[in-house]
Structure formats: C-alpha cells, structure tokens
Design a protein around this motif. Structure first.
Motif, short mmCIF file in Angstrom:
data_model
loop_
_atom_site.label_atom_id
_atom_site.label_comp_id
_atom_site.label_asym_id
_atom_site.label_seq_id
_atom_site.Cartn_x
_atom_site.Cartn_y
_atom_site.Cartn_z
N LYS A 89 101.63 7.06 25.42
CA LYS A 89 101.09 6.21 26.20
C LYS A 89 101.97 5.40 26.92
O LYS A 89 101.75 4.94 28.16
N CYS A 90 103.12 4.77 26.42
CA CYS A 90 104.16 3.94 27.39
C CYS A 90 104.49 4.79 28.61
O CYS A 90 104.58 4.36 29.68
N GLY A 91 105.14 6.12 28.10
CA GLY A 91 105.20 7.12 29.21
C GLY A 91 104.18 7.28 30.19
O GLY A 91 104.62 7.12 31.67
N GLN A 92 102.85 7.31 29.91
CA GLN A 92 101.80 7.39 30.90
C GLN A 92 101.89 5.96 31.75
O GLN A 92 101.55 6.02 32.96
N ARG A 93 101.77 4.62 30.98
CA ARG A 93 101.97 3.41 31.74
C ARG A 93 102.97 3.51 33.20
O ARG A 93 102.83 3.07 33.86
N ILE A 94 104.09 4.05 32.48
CA ILE A 94 105.11 3.69 33.44
C ILE A 94 105.00 4.73 34.58
O ILE A 94 105.44 4.51 35.93
N LEU A 95 104.76 6.18 34.35
CA LEU A 95 104.61 7.14 35.34
C LEU A 95 103.42 6.56 36.39
O LEU A 95 103.58 6.88 37.38
N PHE A 96 102.28 6.04 35.89
CA PHE A 96 101.39 5.73 36.67
C PHE A 96 101.51 4.41 37.47
O PHE A 96 101.41 4.39 38.72
N ALA A 97 102.42 3.40 36.85
CA ALA A 97 102.81 2.37 37.71
C ALA A 97 103.85 2.88 38.71
O ALA A 97 103.87 2.41 40.13
N VAL A 98 104.79 3.60 38.28
CA VAL A 98 106.07 3.87 39.25
C VAL A 98 105.58 4.76 40.42
O VAL A 98 106.01 4.65 41.67
N THR A 99 104.58 5.84 40.04
CA THR A 99 104.00 6.58 41.23
C THR A 99 103.18 5.86 42.25
O THR A 99 103.47 6.02 43.44
#
Length: 301
Positions: free
Chosen positions: A45-55
């Motif tokens: 979930k943390c990875g998903q949050r990072i990826l969504f935010a950064v993209t």
C-alpha cells in the motif's frame, strides 16, 4: 543570481559529491528502485501511494513547465553549472525538488515515525539545495518544487486512500481524462512521457487490484482457528520478487524501445510521441500488474 553564485563560491570536492548524490536520488532510476522495493517487497500500500503521488506529481510538473516556459540559469554569465545532462526542459518548477518532496512527504505521512520524518526532511531539503548548488535551477524553481510537492502529495495520497477504501476506480479514470485534456493543450515530449507513467499506474492498479491482488504479507494459520495473524515473507522471497520484477521490467523496457527504434525510425514527431506514450504506459503497467502476476504464478506471494 547572487544566491547561485554564493553556492558556486563554496564548492569543493566533498560538497559536490554530497549534492550530486542528493540529485541522483531523485532521478528516474533511483525513484524506480525505491518504489519497486517498497511496492513489491516491503509494503504494497505504501508503494502504491508513492507511485500514484509521484506519477501524478511528475505530470503536473511537466504541465507547469510547459505553461511557464521559464529558462534555466545554465549559460548565464559567471555561472558554471554542473551535471547539466540531467537538467532537461524548462526551469519552473524544479522537477527534481518536486519529485523528492512528493515521494518523501508520502513516506513520512504513511509511517509517521520520527526517524523517517527526519530522513525525509533531509532528503527534501538536500534535493532542492542540490539544484541550486549545481547551478541548474533558480531559487524560485526550488521553492515552488517544495510547496507544490507537499500539496500534490497530500492531495493525491488522500485521493488514493479514498479510492483504495471504496474501490472507486472511476475516480482514477476521471483524473486520467482530466490529465489527457491538459496534455492535449500543453503537449510536449516530457509531458507525454509523464502522462504515460500516470496512465500505466492507473490501468495497472485497477487490473492488479481486481484480478491479481498480491500481498506483501503472508497468512499463517495458528492453532486457534478463530485467530489469524499476518507476518512478513522470508527475506529470500522478497529478494526473488525484486529480481524477477526488475529483470522482467528491464526486458519490457528494452524490447519496447527497440521496437520503436526498429519500426518507427523515420516516423513523424507526432507518431513518435504516440509511440513513446504507449511504450512508457506498457512499462509502468507491467511493473504494477505484470510483475505481481508473475509473483503469483511462481509462488512468490
């Protein structure tokens, strides 16, 4: 300019190495590695949050650069800029600074531990100051990168959490349409690539969440059938995940790029932009949904 010349006046070998490392930590390869390790191996979930935010943040940054079209300080009188090969496109706001701020704000907000917060603040400040030290951005570019990075990270993380809890995939598709309209009016090579990253994440997230749903935890049944606890997979499983994921991601990236070069060598600029959009979308989609599918098939879940 006085600020940039001040940083130039204090340059030495040690500081140059330190600030170059800060800049490298916010570039494409480093961000991919951080996100991949977090998403595939540590905390999905943390990875998903990072990826969504950064993209999303990268797409917004590219849009603003194309809107303001601000020139960089590179080539100004008496200023010697370093590592200029990483300073592509327009100047405002700083992409490196905004990316670092977005990523670390998302990490800080998720873990909420003092040492993570301290590390995040160091990385955020270091990334921004490194762009001034290297002489590739104006101070207002860096200041805007910090502010926009924090705001974008907070908003997108909250939006993702709502989608995550309510399975409201339509919201992600609406943001995709909104960004598509922006790209149409402010089209540019970097913006198209940035939008492709966001597209790949959105489509990959929906497919993975609905049909694959891998986990970074494993269930272990206890003697009491009424209880069930979660524990982290063995380190060997995490390492195998990363190896499988990063190798296949690299193969997809190289294969897609080779096909574009082979088939579209003499194509028009518009066709090449479309090809790049498709290529980057496929690569990110694979990282989000394709690699987790292999984890399931190989028993690495």
């Amino acid at each position: 300019m006085d600020i940039l010349l001040f940083f130039q006046s204090i340059r030495n070998d040690i500081l140059t190495v330190i600030f170059t490392l800060f800049t490298i930590c916010t570039e494409q390869v480093a961000v991919v590695l951080i996100a991949a390790i977090m998403y595939w191996c540590i905390d999905k979930k943390c990875g998903q949050r990072i990826l969504f935010a950064v993209t999303g943040s990268i797409t917004i940054n590219s849009t603003l650069k194309n809107l303001f079209k601000a020139p960089r300080p590179i080539g100004s009188n008496n200023l010697e800029s370093l590592r200029t090969e990483t300073a592509t496109g327009y100047s405002f706001p700083s992409g490196h600074t905004q990316t670092a701020t977005t990523v670390w704000t998302a990490i800080i907000e998720y873990f909420r531990k003092w040492w993570v917060t301290l590390l995040g603040i160091i990385m955020i400040l270091g990334a921004g100051i490194s762009r001034l030290y290297l002489g590739v951005h104006w101070p207002q570019d860096v200041a805007a990168g910090w502010v926009i990075g924090i705001l974008v990270s907070i908003v997108l993380v909250k939006l993702f959490d709502y989608v995550y809890e309510n399975k409201s995939y339509y919201i992600l598709l609406l943001t995709l349409i909104l960004f598509a309209v922006v790209v149409y009016f402010f089209i540019g090579e970097e913006l198209v690539k940035s939008f492709a990253l966001y597209t790949g994440f959105v489509l990959g997230y929906i497919v993975e969440d609905k049909f694959i749903n891998f986990s970074t935890e494993e269930s272990k049944k206890r003697a009491n059938i009424f209880t069930n606890n979660k524990s982290k997979p063995k380190l060997s499983v995490k390492i195998l995940r990363f190896i499988v994921g990063i190798i296949t991601l690299g193969i997809i990236y190289v294969a897609a790029k080779s096909l574009v070069v082979l088939l579209l060598a003499n194509a028009s600029e518009e066709v090449l932009l479309i090809a790049d959009y498709i290529r980057y979308t496929i690569v990110v989609f694979w990282g989000i949904a394709g690699a987790p599918f292999l984890f399931e098939r190989f028993g690495l879940n």
